[in-house]
Every structure is written in structure tokens, then in C-alpha cells.
Scaffold this active site. Structure first.
Site, PDB file in Angstrom:
ATOM      1  CB  VAL A  18      -0.983   0.007   1.195  1.00 37.20           C
ATOM      2  CG1 VAL A  18      -1.939   1.187   1.070  1.00 37.20           C
ATOM      3  CG2 VAL A  18      -1.770  -1.295   1.262  1.00 37.20           C
ATOM      4  CE  LYS A 110      -7.203  -5.108   7.125  1.00 38.08           C
ATOM      5  NZ  LYS A 110      -6.728  -4.924   5.774  1.00 38.08           N
ATOM      6  CB  VAL A 137     -13.589  -0.499   5.909  1.00 35.17           C
ATOM      7  CG1 VAL A 137     -14.799  -1.413   5.725  1.00 35.17           C
ATOM      8  CG2 VAL A 137     -13.278  -0.322   7.379  1.00 35.17           C
ATOM      9  CB  ILE A 141     -15.658   0.080  -1.392  1.00 34.51           C
ATOM     10  CG1 ILE A 141     -15.624  -1.093  -2.370  1.00 34.51           C
ATOM     11  CG2 ILE A 141     -17.084   0.576  -1.183  1.00 34.51           C
ATOM     12  CD1 ILE A 141     -16.459  -2.291  -1.919  1.00 34.51           C
ATOM     13  CD  GLU A 195      -1.066 -12.009   3.469  1.00 34.60           C
ATOM     14  OE1 GLU A 195       0.138 -12.286   3.610  1.00 34.60           O
ATOM     15  OE2 GLU A 195      -1.467 -10.960   2.946  1.00 34.60           O
ATOM     16  CE  LYS A 210     -10.647  -5.697   5.501  1.00 39.45           C
ATOM     17  NZ  LYS A 210     -10.604  -6.575   4.324  1.00 39.45           N
TER      18      LYS A 210
HETATM   19  N1  LIG Z   1      -2.353  -5.012   0.987  1.00 41.31           N
HETATM   20  C1  LIG Z   1      -3.617  -4.639   0.872  1.00 41.31           C
HETATM   21  O1  LIG Z   1      -4.257  -4.903  -0.155  1.00 41.31           O
HETATM   22  C2  LIG Z   1      -4.298  -3.892   1.984  1.00 41.31           C
HETATM   23  C3  LIG Z   1      -5.630  -3.526   1.829  1.00 41.31           C
HETATM   24  C4  LIG Z   1      -6.259  -2.772   2.832  1.00 41.31           C
HETATM   25  C5  LIG Z   1      -5.560  -2.441   3.964  1.00 41.31           C
HETATM   26  N2  LIG Z   1      -4.256  -2.848   4.099  1.00 41.31           N
HETATM   27  C6  LIG Z   1      -3.551  -2.452   5.314  1.00 41.31           C
HETATM   28  O2  LIG Z   1      -2.479  -1.586   4.947  1.00 41.31           O
HETATM   29  C7  LIG Z   1      -1.406  -1.716   5.861  1.00 41.31           C
HETATM   30  C8  LIG Z   1      -0.134  -2.059   5.077  1.00 41.31           C
HETATM   31  O3  LIG Z   1      -0.362  -3.250   4.370  1.00 41.31           O
HETATM   32  P1  LIG Z   1       0.644  -3.753   3.228  1.00 41.31           P
HETATM   33  O4  LIG Z   1      -0.072  -4.859   2.537  1.00 41.31           O
HETATM   34  O5  LIG Z   1       1.151  -2.607   2.451  1.00 41.31           O
HETATM   35  O6  LIG Z   1       1.795  -4.363   4.135  1.00 41.31           O
HETATM   36  P2  LIG Z   1       3.286  -4.775   3.673  1.00 41.31           P
HETATM   37  O7  LIG Z   1       3.356  -4.938   2.214  1.00 41.31           O
HETATM   38  O8  LIG Z   1       3.692  -5.893   4.549  1.00 41.31           O
HETATM   39  O9  LIG Z   1       4.140  -3.479   4.058  1.00 41.31           O
HETATM   40  C9  LIG Z   1       4.453  -3.134   5.383  1.00 41.31           C
HETATM   41  C10 LIG Z   1       5.542  -2.100   5.345  1.00 41.31           C
HETATM   42  O10 LIG Z   1       5.842  -1.711   6.674  1.00 41.31           O
HETATM   43  C11 LIG Z   1       7.263  -1.598   6.782  1.00 41.31           C
HETATM   44  N3  LIG Z   1       7.658  -1.738   8.171  1.00 41.31           N
HETATM   45  C12 LIG Z   1       7.568  -2.821   8.966  1.00 41.31           C
HETATM   46  N4  LIG Z   1       8.063  -2.548  10.189  1.00 41.31           N
HETATM   47  C13 LIG Z   1       8.479  -1.257  10.133  1.00 41.31           C
HETATM   48  C14 LIG Z   1       9.083  -0.378  11.054  1.00 41.31           C
HETATM   49  N5  LIG Z   1       9.366  -0.765  12.309  1.00 41.31           N
HETATM   50  N6  LIG Z   1       9.385   0.881  10.675  1.00 41.31           N
HETATM   51  C15 LIG Z   1       9.094   1.292   9.427  1.00 41.31           C
HETATM   52  N7  LIG Z   1       8.519   0.509   8.497  1.00 41.31           N
HETATM   53  C16 LIG Z   1       8.204  -0.744   8.850  1.00 41.31           C
HETATM   54  C17 LIG Z   1       7.799  -2.705   5.910  1.00 41.31           C
HETATM   55  O11 LIG Z   1       9.157  -2.431   5.590  1.00 41.31           O
HETATM   56  P3  LIG Z   1      10.010  -3.357   4.564  1.00 41.31           P
HETATM   57  O12 LIG Z   1       9.331  -3.220   3.238  1.00 41.31           O
HETATM   58  O13 LIG Z   1      11.358  -2.752   4.556  1.00 41.31           O
HETATM   59  O14 LIG Z   1       9.940  -4.738   5.120  1.00 41.31           O
HETATM   60  C18 LIG Z   1       6.855  -2.584   4.711  1.00 41.31           C
HETATM   61  O15 LIG Z   1       7.334  -1.629   3.808  1.00 41.31           O
HETATM   62  C19 LIG Z   1      -1.842  -2.796   6.852  1.00 41.31           C
HETATM   63  O16 LIG Z   1      -2.407  -2.174   7.980  1.00 41.31           O
HETATM   64  C20 LIG Z   1      -2.914  -3.572   6.092  1.00 41.31           C
HETATM   65  O17 LIG Z   1      -3.855  -4.202   6.925  1.00 41.31           O
HETATM   66  C21 LIG Z   1      -3.617  -3.549   3.139  1.00 41.31           C
END
Ligand SMILES: NC(=O)c1ccc[n+]([C@@H]2O[C@H](COP(=O)([O-])OP(=O)(O)OC[C@H]3O[C@@H](n4cnc5c(N)ncnc54)[C@H](OP(=O)(O)O)[C@@H]3O)[C@@H](O)[C@H]2O)c1
Length: 433
Positions: A18, A110, A137, A141, A195, A210
Site C-alpha cells: 500500500v 483496521k 475497510v 470502496i 497469505e 472491518k
Molecule cells: N495489501 C492490501 O491490499 C491492503 C488492503 C487494505 C488495507 N491494508 C492495510 O495496509 C497496511 C499495510 O499493508 P501492506 O499490505 O502494504 O503491508 P506490507 O506490504 O507488509 O508493508 C508493510 C511495510 O511496513 C514496513 N515496516 C515494517 N516494520 C516497520 C518499522 N518498524 N518501521 C518502518 N517501516 C516498517 C515494511 O518495511 P520493509 O518493506 O522494509 O519490510 C513494509 O514496507 C496494513 O495495515 C494492512 O492491513 C492492506
């Protein structure tokens, strides 16, 4: 309040799916974003866990913050964008520190808000900042804005949602390909839709996080994760899906939050929904949300529930709102105005139900089952007995008339005691949506 003649300055923490998506939206759509915000929005700094990782996006124009704490305290920033995730730990500490330093918060987290949303909203209010979470959420949407603003004139009675794309994908694929849950889950993992540890998705937890936020917004109440009854989809069988199809239904993981006076029920569970109805037509990884308001009547929105681009679209919409000075209380009303309600269990609901029983194919078994149902005042709408298995067992599907869910639960407990009933009976609500 930030000065709208100056650029709105942000820091982005977390550069995964994201976070990088957000950077890409800004880089590709700078013109429309600037016009719609009536001011420039500048990304000042970014941070992730690993600075040296290649991320497929040009980050050279932004500073790399030396720590989350430094970003949270950076006096140049109007808002921080938390894209790290997790209900506790670094993301929570970062948000608290940023709020205390007067920064608005944009998050997609969330899990964090479902568990700590109330305390964070209070802290935000005390520090005159906003917490925005459109992306938390249903991905792309715009349901938070719809509930918080578009439907603000209504008393909402019910919100229904298909809120987890992985579950909806698995249930759709099981039906289309007549394959088992385990088989389809494995394929979803190979294709990157699920996952490696799928439990948060298939056990209904992600969708439940959500739903709690939707309930809090719809009714102006404290998010209450503890009162939510959660059932996942891993026990849904191909046999249930076929029965549903034969009876004119689809099985969907449905979140429902319903208010009646001061009573609110929240539940996340697989349900039967009419196959040609609004929810029954939502297939694959899509999400959907239906609301019922006293003046708006029914609204229904469908869209991509996750993924880099749809989720980033929602994050940037929040940033534009903040840049325009559209600051709203986290759950639509100020903390002291949040309503007090009584959280009730699903046993208080009235609904039709689907029951599946695997029974010994012996004389009198059907009479015993119907006697148990009659004894608990549950009447039968339709009944299917599917053939006879070679092992001397049979599969029985029952649709009840609409009744108190508690009565059906009691009837099922009696049926389970019958020696002719093998395996745990399946019970699902039928929702006419
Ligand atoms: N993916 C989706 O489709 C989606 C949809 C809706 C909501 N969300 C929400 O969006 C949020 C992010 O999701 P994501 O899918 O983007 O997760 P992700 O791909 O796992 O990315 C998480 C990021 O956080 C970084 N991170 C972890 N620990 C850290 C720290 N201590 N300091 C700074 N950065 C740190 C990671 O760094 P590195 O890259 O260096 O490891 C990574 O860049 C979550 O809350 C998730 O529930 C995601």
C-alpha cells in the site's frame, strides 16, 4: 490547523504494497490531486524497515526518515501516513507519538483501529487532529466517507458487508470448479490472493476488524470487537455449496451489524444469500457493502477490496480531504457524543436458517429430526434428502421458516444427541440481501 496557502506536507511510514501504491498515485496523478486539494501536497519523508530494498518506485526525491519517532516529531509534517500494519507495537506507538505531536493520521490499519480505535480517537480529539482510514475497510470502496458524510442524515438500521476478498474468492472458486476448500486455498496462495498464513482471512478475523469499524461509524458507538461473534469459512464444504445452489442461494462470508433501539448485534459468518440478489452476485475477490437507512433506504457499493492500487486510491482520498481541511471525528461524532448501546448475541436475531445433517440412512431418522425441530418450535420450509451413500449414510438439508435463531440453535443441540446423526450439523443463517 494548517495554512492552506502552503503545501500540505506528509511523511509515509511503510513502503510495502500500500505504501508504495500511495507514492505511485502521487507521482502519476499529481495534477488532479493538486487541483482537487486546491494546494500542493508534498511527500517530505518516507521510511520502511529496510532502507536498501528495491521497491519498483522512485523514492529519490524524498528524505529517508531516521526513525519512526523522528517522523512522528517532524515539525514540517501536517500528517503521517501509517502503512505498516499490526494492531499493536510499532504502528500503534508511531501513531500515538504523531498525534501527540499534532499530526493528522492516515491509516489503512483496521486491526489497530478495531482494537484501539476508541482510545486513539480520544487522543486525536484532545490534540485537535483527525484520524482517517478509508483504506482500512473494503479497499477501494469509499464506504467510510459514505457512512461518515453521505448518509449522515440517516438513522442506519443495518450494514451488511462482504469484506474479505480472499474468502469471497475461495467460496466463488469452490462453486465454479467444484473443488474443496483446501484445494482452492492452496491455489489462492500460489496466485498470491491468500497469505502464507491464511488464518486471519479464512477465520473471519480480518473481515471482523472491518465490520467493527463500520458498526462504530454507522451507529456512532465505540468500536467493540469483543462483542462480535466470528465464524470463518474453513468448514464450508462443497456439499453445502451444492445444496445452496439447488435451493437458489450462494454461500458468502457476510458481516452484519444491526441496530434495534439500544440493542446492537454484530456477526461475521458464512450465510446463504439469494444467488440472484445483490450480495449473491458479488463474485471473486470483490467486496461489497449494503446499508439500510431510514431516509436513504438501501444503498449498495461493490468494488476491489484490496490490492495496491484500489487501497492506495482510498489512502490518497483521505490525504486530499485533510489537505482541504475536512477534519471529522473518527467515528462520525465527538467522543463524548458516542452512543451507549447494549451489545447482543446472534441468538436474538430472527432469520431463516439452513441446516445440514449427515445421518445414518435408517428407518425413522427423518421423523426423529423433525420431532426435535417441532419440540423447539422450529418449522420447516423445505427439506432435501440427497440420495443414499454407499456407506449407508445420507445427506439431509433443511431450510427453516423465519424464527428466533436461538430456537434453531437449541433444536440443533437436540438433533446432535440423536444416535442416527453423524458429524457436527451445519447451521447457517439465510439473509435476504
Ligand atoms: N495489501 C492490501 O491490499 C491492503 C488492503 C487494505 C488495507 N491494508 C492495510 O495496509 C497496511 C499495510 O499493508 P501492506 O499490505 O502494504 O503491508 P506490507 O506490504 O507488509 O508493508 C508493510 C511495510 O511496513 C514496513 N515496516 C515494517 N516494520 C516497520 C518499522 N518498524 N518501521 C518502518 N517501516 C516498517 C515494511 O518495511 P520493509 O518493506 O522494509 O519490510 C513494509 O514496507 C496494513 O495495515 C494492512 O492491513 C492492506
Amino acid at each position: 490547523m494548517s495554512d492552506s496557502t502552503k503545501p500540505f506536507r506528509i511523511g509515509i511510514a511503510g513502503l510495502g504494497t500500500v505504501g508504495c501504491g500511495v507514492v505511485k498515485v502521487f507521482q502519476r496523478n499529481t495534477d488532479v490531486i493538486t487541483t482537487r486539494s486546491s494546494r500542493d501536497i508534498e511527500i517530505i519523508s518516507v521510511i520502511a524497515a529496510n532502507k536498501n530494498q528495491e521497491r519498483g518506485v522512485d523514492l529519490s526525491k524524498y528524505e529517508w526518515a531516521s526513525s519512526l519517532s523522528d517522523m512522528a516529531q517532524d515539525k514540517r509534517l501536517d500528517a503521517v501516513v501509517e502503512m505498516i500494519g499490526g494492531s499493536d507495537g510499532q504502528a500503534k506507538d508511531f501513531i500515538i507519538e504523531a498525534i501527540k505531536n499534532g499530526k493528522h493520521i492516515v491509516t489503512a490499519n483496521k486491526a489497530l483501529l478495531a482494537h484501539h480505535g476508541f482510545e486513539l480517537s480520544k487522543l486525536a480529539e484532545d490534540n485537535n487532529v483527525s484520524i482517517t482510514y478509508e483504506a482500512a475497510v473494503a479497499g477501494g470502496i469509499p464506504i467510510i466517507k459514505t457512512l461518515r458524510e453521505g448518509l449522515a442524515a440517516n438513522k442506519i438500521t443495518t450494514v451488511y458487508g462482504i469484506l474479505n476478498g480472499t474468502c469471497n474468492y475461495i467460496l466463488s472458486k469452490m462453486r465454479e470448479t467444484e473443488r474443496s476448500f483446501d484445494d482452492v486455498l492452496k491455489e489462492a496462495q500460489e496466485k498470491g490472493f491468500a497469505e502464507a498464513d491464511p488464518s486471519f482471512d479464512v477465520d473471519g478475523i480480518d473481515a471482523a476488524h472491518k465490520l467493527v469499524l463500520l458498526g462504530a461509524l454507522a451507529f456512532g458507538v465505540k468500536p467493540d470487537f469483543k462483542s462480535l461473534e466470528i465464524e470463518g469459512i474453513s468448514h464450508v464444504t462443497m456439499r453445502d455449496i451444492k445444496h445452496a445452489d439447488d435451493l437458489g442461494y450462494r454461500i458468502k462470508l457476510i458481516g452484519m451489524v444491526q441496530r434495534d433501539g439500544d440493542s446492537v448485534v454484530q456477526t461475521m459468518a458464512p450465510c446463504f444469500v439469494p444467488k440472484n440478489g445483490a450480495m449473491g452476485s458479488v463474485e471473486g475477490a470483490y467486496n461489497a457493502v449494503m446499508t439500510q437507512g431510514d431516509f436513504s433506504d438501501e444503498t449498495f457499493i461493490v468494488g476491489q477490496g484490496a490490492g495496491e492500487e484500489p487501497t492506495a486510491s482510498s489512502v490518497v482520498a483521505d490525504i486530499i480531504d485533510l489537505a482541504k481541511g475536512n477534519y471529522l471525528p473518527t467515528f462520525g461524532v465527538k467522543v463524548k457524543e458516542l452512543d451507549k448501546v447494549e451489545w447482543q448475541g446472534t441468538e436474538t436475531l430472527n432469520c431463516q436458517c439452513y441446516i445440514h445433517l449427515h445421518v445414518k440412512d435408517v428407518p425413522g431418522v427423518i421423523a426423529d429430526i423433525t420431532a426435535c425441530l417441532k419440540d423447539k418450535n422450529v418449522s420447516i420450509d423445505s427439506f432435501i434428502q440427497k440420495g443414499h451413500e454407499e456407506d449407508g449414510t445420507a445427506s439431509v438439508a433443511i431450510i427453516t421458516h423465519s424464527t428466533h435463531f436461538k430456537k434453531v440453535q437449541n433444536a440443533i443441540n437436540s438433533v446432535r444427541e440423536l444416535s442416527s446423526v453423524l458429524d457436527k450439523p451445519t447451521l447457517m443463517r439465510i439473509e435476504d440481501i
